[in-house]
Design a protein around this motif. Structure first.
Motif, PDB file in Angstrom:
ATOM      1  N   HIS A 199       9.368   4.567 -17.381  1.00  0.00           N
ATOM      2  CA  HIS A 199       7.910   4.935 -16.893  1.00  0.00           C
ATOM      3  C   HIS A 199       7.582   6.442 -17.230  1.00  0.00           C
ATOM      4  CE1 HIS A 199       7.299   0.876 -15.412  1.00  0.00           C
ATOM      5  NE2 HIS A 199       8.349   0.977 -14.457  1.00  0.00           N
ATOM      6  N   VAL A 200       6.657   6.879 -17.747  1.00  0.00           N
ATOM      7  CA  VAL A 200       6.442   8.438 -17.803  1.00  0.00           C
ATOM      8  C   VAL A 200       4.790   8.441 -16.923  1.00  0.00           C
ATOM      9  CG1 VAL A 200       5.370  10.284 -19.186  1.00  0.00           C
ATOM     10  CG2 VAL A 200       7.454   8.677 -20.085  1.00  0.00           C
ATOM     11  N   THR A 201       5.004   9.177 -15.889  1.00  0.00           N
ATOM     12  CA  THR A 201       3.880   9.418 -15.312  1.00  0.00           C
ATOM     13  C   THR A 201       3.531  11.071 -14.770  1.00  0.00           C
ATOM     14  OG1 THR A 201       4.989   9.462 -12.946  1.00  0.00           O
ATOM     15  CG2 THR A 201       4.351   7.327 -13.574  1.00  0.00           C
ATOM     16  N   GLN A 202       2.416  11.247 -14.578  1.00  0.00           N
ATOM     17  CA  GLN A 202       1.991  12.438 -14.258  1.00  0.00           C
ATOM     18  C   GLN A 202       1.862  12.775 -12.823  1.00  0.00           C
ATOM     19  OE1 GLN A 202      -0.654  14.481 -16.908  1.00  0.00           O
ATOM     20  NE2 GLN A 202      -0.742  16.437 -15.752  1.00  0.00           N
ATOM     21  N   ILE A 241       0.903  -1.266   0.010  1.00  0.00           N
ATOM     22  CA  ILE A 241      -0.111  -0.056   0.078  1.00  0.00           C
ATOM     23  C   ILE A 241       0.882   1.271   0.117  1.00  0.00           C
ATOM     24  CG2 ILE A 241      -1.705   1.458   1.247  1.00  0.00           C
ATOM     25  CD1 ILE A 241      -2.736  -1.308   2.219  1.00  0.00           C
ATOM     26  N   ALA A 242       0.365   2.141  -0.713  1.00  0.00           N
ATOM     27  CA  ALA A 242       1.079   3.517  -0.729  1.00  0.00           C
ATOM     28  C   ALA A 242       0.201   4.698  -0.578  1.00  0.00           C
ATOM     29  CB  ALA A 242       2.076   3.797  -2.145  1.00  0.00           C
ATOM     30  N   ASP A 243       0.560   5.827  -0.458  1.00  0.00           N
ATOM     31  CA  ASP A 243      -0.296   7.096  -0.397  1.00  0.00           C
ATOM     32  C   ASP A 243      -0.130   7.762  -1.960  1.00  0.00           C
ATOM     33  OD1 ASP A 243       1.745   9.307  -0.423  1.00  0.00           O
ATOM     34  OD2 ASP A 243       2.168   8.596   1.627  1.00  0.00           O
ATOM     35  N   SER A 244      -1.128   8.759  -2.091  1.00  0.00           N
ATOM     36  CA  SER A 244      -1.292   9.102  -3.404  1.00  0.00           C
ATOM     37  C   SER A 244      -0.126   9.965  -3.902  1.00  0.00           C
ATOM     38  CB  SER A 244      -2.689   9.934  -3.489  1.00  0.00           C
ATOM     39  OG  SER A 244      -2.609  11.130  -2.609  1.00  0.00           O
ATOM     40  N   ILE A 292      -1.281  -2.726  -6.259  1.00  0.00           N
ATOM     41  CA  ILE A 292      -1.017  -1.521  -5.232  1.00  0.00           C
ATOM     42  C   ILE A 292      -2.205  -0.889  -4.781  1.00  0.00           C
ATOM     43  CG2 ILE A 292       0.259   0.442  -4.502  1.00  0.00           C
ATOM     44  CD1 ILE A 292       2.202  -0.581  -6.863  1.00  0.00           C
ATOM     45  N   SER A 293      -2.632  -0.818  -3.823  1.00  0.00           N
ATOM     46  CA  SER A 293      -3.499   0.056  -3.096  1.00  0.00           C
ATOM     47  C   SER A 293      -3.098   1.499  -2.784  1.00  0.00           C
ATOM     48  CB  SER A 293      -4.246  -0.572  -2.022  1.00  0.00           C
ATOM     49  OG  SER A 293      -4.887  -1.556  -2.366  1.00  0.00           O
ATOM     50  N   SER A 310       1.037   5.631 -12.218  1.00  0.00           N
ATOM     51  CA  SER A 310      -0.144   5.786 -13.022  1.00  0.00           C
ATOM     52  C   SER A 310      -0.995   4.650 -12.540  1.00  0.00           C
ATOM     53  CB  SER A 310       0.327   5.318 -14.537  1.00  0.00           C
ATOM     54  OG  SER A 310       0.906   4.247 -14.609  1.00  0.00           O
ATOM     55  N   GLN A 311      -2.195   4.529 -13.146  1.00  0.00           N
ATOM     56  CA  GLN A 311      -3.449   3.742 -12.821  1.00  0.00           C
ATOM     57  C   GLN A 311      -2.692   2.129 -13.460  1.00  0.00           C
ATOM     58  OE1 GLN A 311      -5.982   3.546 -10.945  1.00  0.00           O
ATOM     59  NE2 GLN A 311      -5.271   5.605 -10.321  1.00  0.00           N
TER      60      GLN A 311
END
Length: 283
Positions: A259-262, A7-10, A24-25, A15-16
């Protein structure tokens, strides 16, 4: 026996597709726009934050999740008696890790382990995916924690911001510093060290040229980076900038996954639009 739940925080800014691939939650932090308190990534997105900030001249406040929300997310895994390893934003920046500990106490659950990432954004995400891969291989919580102890201090997180206005509004830099930087058109490189943000180099020019210079300045570090994965994380940069950065990293012929993430709402609230960072684990 069921494998360890990660689990991690936002603020991990994954990415989804990565969240789903690695089971992962995510626990959303809270973002306050005026009198509205909203869940990061669920009830509010970065563009809505920028629009609100432009209209009001204010920067949203961010906060740890409520203990009730955390308990709701943990409960199904507690009921399954699954070991849980949680990765949180640096404890020097947020009390979120402590909220997880309090939730575990409330649930009287001893098999939850809280890891202070000492980082933010995909500096957390790198650790989360590494842990999730180990969990899928059947590693125990103890083995995952021991692995993290080996690499936690090797995570390299840095990014270049287009303006210091958002960091100033969020209390992360002084008004004088922000005014000087914006007046002189300076673009500072923010580096995470020991869980805290600090300014490293200062660039000048348009954001595209600055970002490409920043990435090229990472060359020696990139040669010594762990080849398994590397992240390009941005807060709304143009596609051509992102593609040039990705092409530069691909030319190393080193990284298995780029990986490319926003960036999500919390990171975007503090860094503002057009921020970009390259994040990796050093060998």
């Amino acid at each position: 026996m069921k494998h360890v739940k990660i689990i991690a925080d936002s603020t991990c800014d994954l990415s989804q597709s990565l969240i789903q691939e690695y089971d992962i939650s995510i626990i959303p932090l809270m973002i306050t726009l005026g009198d509205k308190s909203l869940k990061d990534g669920i009830q509010v997105n970065p563009q809505q934050i920028y629009d609100w900030s432009d209209q009001t001249g204010e920067t949203p406040k961010t906060a740890a999740p409520s203990i009730g929300d955390v308990i709701d997310i943990l409960t199904p895994f507690v009921n399954e008696k699954r070991p849980i390893v949680y990765f949180g934003i640096s404890e020097a920046m947020s009390v979120t890790c402590n909220v997880l500990r309090l939730a575990a106490e409330s649930l009287d659950y001893k098999d939850l382990y809280v890891i202070d990432s000492k980082n933010l954004s995909t500096g957390i995400g790198l650790q989360v995916i590494r842990a999730a891969k180990l969990a899928m291989k059947g590693c125990t919580a103890k083995e995952i924690i021991e692995d993290n102890q080996e690499i936690n201090h090797k995570v390299r997180a840095s990014f270049v911001v287009d303006t210091l206005t958002f960091l100033h509004r969020g209390g992360r830099c002084s008004a004088v510093t922000a005014l000087l930087a914006n007046t002189l058109k300076l673009k500072p490189e923010i580096v995470v060290t020991d869980g805290k943000m600090g300014v490293a180099k200062k660039y000048r020019g348009n954001q595209k040229s600055v970002i490409l210079k920043y990435v090229k300045d990472l060359e020696e570090d990139l040669k010594n980076a762990d080849p398994d994965q590397i992240f390009i994380t941005h807060s709304g940069c143009s596609d051509d900038i992102i593609e040039e950065v990705k092409a530069y990293l691909m030319d190393f012929n080193r990284f298995k996954e780029i990986h490319v993430t926003q960036a999500g709402g919390v990171i975007s609230s503090h860094c503002g639009p057009n921020t970009l960072g390259v994040l990796f684990i050093s060998k």
